[in-house]
Design an enzyme around this catalytic site. Sequence first.
Site, PDB file in Angstrom:
ATOM      1  N   ASP A  53       0.851  -1.210   0.069  1.00  0.00           N
ATOM      2  CA  ASP A  53      -0.072   0.100   0.014  1.00  0.00           C
ATOM      3  C   ASP A  53       0.823   1.214   0.012  1.00  0.00           C
ATOM      4  OD1 ASP A  53       0.758  -0.143   2.625  1.00  0.00           O
ATOM      5  OD2 ASP A  53      -1.118   0.059   3.455  1.00  0.00           O
ATOM      6  N   GLU A 124      -1.267  -5.665   8.451  1.00  0.00           N
ATOM      7  CA  GLU A 124      -0.759  -5.441   9.678  1.00  0.00           C
ATOM      8  C   GLU A 124      -1.261  -5.724  10.997  1.00  0.00           C
ATOM      9  OE1 GLU A 124      -0.325  -0.940   9.233  1.00  0.00           O
ATOM     10  OE2 GLU A 124       0.729  -1.352   7.144  1.00  0.00           O
ATOM     11  N   GLU A 190       9.182  -4.230  10.634  1.00  0.00           N
ATOM     12  CA  GLU A 190       9.670  -2.923  10.424  1.00  0.00           C
ATOM     13  C   GLU A 190       9.941  -2.060  11.371  1.00  0.00           C
ATOM     14  OE1 GLU A 190       6.719  -0.899   7.508  1.00  0.00           O
ATOM     15  OE2 GLU A 190       7.951   0.913   7.310  1.00  0.00           O
TER      16      GLU A 190
HETATM   17  O1  KIV Z   1       3.470  -1.149   1.656  1.00  0.00           O
HETATM   18  C1  KIV Z   1       4.760  -1.486   1.889  1.00  0.00           C
HETATM   19  O2  KIV Z   1       5.569  -1.122   0.854  1.00  0.00           O
HETATM   20  C2  KIV Z   1       5.148  -2.222   3.012  1.00  0.00           C
HETATM   21  C3  KIV Z   1       6.763  -2.319   3.109  1.00  0.00           C
HETATM   22  C4  KIV Z   1       7.186  -1.005   3.887  1.00  0.00           C
HETATM   23  C5  KIV Z   1       6.935  -3.596   3.735  1.00  0.00           C
HETATM   24  O3  KIV Z   1       4.355  -2.706   3.611  1.00  0.00           O
END
Ligand code: KIV
Length: 273
Positions: A53, A124, A190
Site C-alpha cells: 500500500d 498489519e 519494520e
Molecule cells: O507497503 C509497503 O511497501 C510495505 C513495506 C514497507 C514492507 O508494507
Amino acid sequence: MSTSDAPTPRRVRVHHLQAAKERGERLTMLTAYDAVTARIFDDAGVDMLLVGDSIGNTMHGYRTTLPVTLDEIVVAARAVAGAARRAFVVADLPFGTYEAGPEQALASGVRVMKETGVSAVKLEGGQRSVPQIRALTQAGIPVVAHLGYTPQSENALGGPRVQGRGHAAEQISEDALAVTEAGAVAIVLEMVPAPVAARVTEVVRVPTIGIGAGAQCDGQVLVWVDMAGMGDWSPRFAKRFGEVGAALSSAAKDYVDEVRSGTFPESSHTFDA
Ligand code: KIV
C-alpha cells in the site's frame, strides 16, 4: 535471447519460503506496483514482490498509505502477478479492508485472490489481527503478517518511529508467535531494533523479512523507489543501490533537447513511403 524468451523459471511457492529459512538462505523482497518494474525485479532474481500500500505515497502522491483502496491494489497486483514469472507475489490489504473482523478480511482476501493472481496477502497487526489471519489461512489464502512500525497506524503511533524498544520488545515477540500460530507464512518486521528482530527470528518458525530491522532477519524488503534512488531522499535504513531517478531525469532532458533541436528522430527512427 531476450529475458522474456528465457525458459520459465520455477515459481517460488509458500513452502520454499520455509525451506529457505531452514537452510539459512536469505530471502529478497522488493515492492512493485506495475508490470514493467515487476518484470525487471523478477528477472533480477528477487524472490518476493510486494504490491504494497506504499503505492499510495510512492506512486499516487498521497501523503500516507491510508487513502489506498482495494480497487487500487487489485489493479496493481494484477499487473505485477501477470508479469512475474518466478517471484512469490504478495498484495497488501489496505487500511479499512480487514480491521472490522474475519468476515471483512475474508471478503477482501478472496477478492484479491480471484481478481489478481497473487500468491498471498499481507496485513498489519499482531494479536489484534489473529482472527483475520486465521480466517484467511483456513480459506487457503497464505498471509504475510506485518509487525513493528505499521504505517496504517501511523496516526496512533505518532509517525514513522522505531517500535519495540525497552519493555515493548516482549510484545513484538508475543505478537510474532501469535500470528505464526494463527497461520502466517512470513512476518515483515519494520523499524524494529536489530536485537529484537534477531530474537523474533530465532523464536518463530516462519521467515522474518526485515525493513529497518537489522541483518539477522531471514530476508530483507525495501520499497523499490528507495532502493533504486528515485527521489532526493531515502529513509536511513534504505541503502540506495542506484541513482535511477537521476538517470531518468537525464534521459528525459536529452529527449527534450533532441526534439527541440531536430536531432531526434533520425532516419533510423523513420519509415519510408
Ligand atoms: O507497503 C509497503 O511497501 C510495505 C513495506 C514497507 C514492507 O508494507
